[in-house]
Design a protein around this motif. Structure first.
Motif, PDB file in Angstrom:
ATOM      1  N   VAL A   1       0.818  -1.333  -0.139  1.00 21.97           N
ATOM      2  CA  VAL A   1      -0.030  -0.026   0.167  1.00 21.97           C
ATOM      3  C   VAL A   1       0.727   1.215   0.089  1.00 21.97           C
ATOM      4  N   PRO A   2       1.793   1.444   1.093  1.00 19.88           N
ATOM      5  CA  PRO A   2       2.528   2.592   0.817  1.00 19.88           C
ATOM      6  C   PRO A   2       3.622   2.653  -0.521  1.00 19.88           C
ATOM      7  N   THR A   3       4.042   1.705  -0.801  1.00 24.71           N
ATOM      8  CA  THR A   3       4.744   1.669  -2.059  1.00 24.71           C
ATOM      9  C   THR A   3       3.932   2.091  -3.358  1.00 24.71           C
ATOM     10  N   TYR A   4       2.690   1.580  -3.187  1.00 23.52           N
ATOM     11  CA  TYR A   4       1.937   2.046  -4.419  1.00 23.52           C
ATOM     12  C   TYR A   4       1.617   3.450  -4.220  1.00 23.52           C
ATOM     13  N   ILE A   5       1.310   3.945  -3.295  1.00 20.93           N
ATOM     14  CA  ILE A   5       1.002   5.419  -3.027  1.00 20.93           C
ATOM     15  C   ILE A   5       2.149   6.149  -3.569  1.00 20.93           C
ATOM     16  N   LEU A   6       3.397   5.758  -3.283  1.00 18.55           N
ATOM     17  CA  LEU A   6       4.676   6.535  -3.835  1.00 18.55           C
ATOM     18  C   LEU A   6       4.662   6.324  -5.136  1.00 18.55           C
TER      19      LEU A   6
END
Length: 220
Positions: free
Chosen positions: A142-147
């Protein structure tokens, strides 16, 4: 016979994606260690073909979900497949954009997302899923996708700035006036922001469901 062919296909597909993303990430890392910031300028020339193949083949994943091979949610995957291929085969193909550092960051994050997904998929195909791998995939994803979504937005914004300064569109799009290209890209930025927000919400829900399902198996 059908089960064996299906197993071989799914195993081969996930193995290809895993090996390709591993090779791309290793190539980018080695080039950066050897050449430093100079390696960022020609990232696309060194890995563009393999990256394009990886992203093009992700279209098959939509059929995997429709056929029941993949139990993931269709909407997040559909959005990721469409926007990545659209971004890669239109904007990133512009020579003026390929050398931007944001493209290198974008490819790096795409590969991290791939390496969070495909090892777990391989373990599931072989019937030996790992709780740690499952947790890493649905938590770190999830955080990697946001970045990754942020870098995609920056890429589009830089393309808009370049086209506006150049005074003409350089994307080969079926529109009558090239001056409309920056307007289309600005509209795409809005769609990207909305789509990424919905995708993140669904990814969080999917993570919750997958981990709850795993916990129920452990209790049994």
């Amino acid at each position: 016979m059908w089960f064996t062919a299906r197993f071989l296909y799914v195993f081969t597909y996930n193995m290809f994606q895993f090996c390709a993303h591993t090779w791309i990430l290793a190539n980018m890392t080695v080039r950066f260690l050897m050449f430093g910031r100079d390696a960022l300028a020609d990232t696309f020339y060194s890995i563009g073909v393999v990256m394009s193949l990886c992203q093009l083949f992700t279209v098959l994943e939509l059929f995997h979900i429709a056929d029941g091979i993949d139990k993931s949610w269709i909407l997040p995957r559909l959005f990721q497949v469409v926007e990545r291929n659209l971004l890669l085969f239109t904007i990133v193909m512009m020579e003026e954009i390929q050398s931007k550092p944001v493209v290198c960051a974008q490819f790096f994050l795409w590969n991290i997302l791939g390496l969070l997904r495909y090892p777990q998929e391989l373990l599931c195909v072989m019937g030996s899923p790992s709780l740690n791998m499952l947790w890493n995939r649905y938590t770190l994803y999830v955080p990697t996708y946001i970045l990754a979504a942020v870098t995609e937005g920056v890429t589009v914004y830089q393309a808009v700035s370049h086209l506006e300064k150049a005074g003409r569109g350089r994307l080969q799009l079926p529109i009558s006036s090239p001056n409309r290209v920056p307007i289309l890209l600005k509209t795409y930025l809005i769609i990207l922001a909305v789509g990424a927000t919905v995708t993140v919400w669904q990814l969080v829900k999917e993570r919750q469901q997958r981990l709850e399902k795993w916990n129920k198996k452990l209790k049994k």
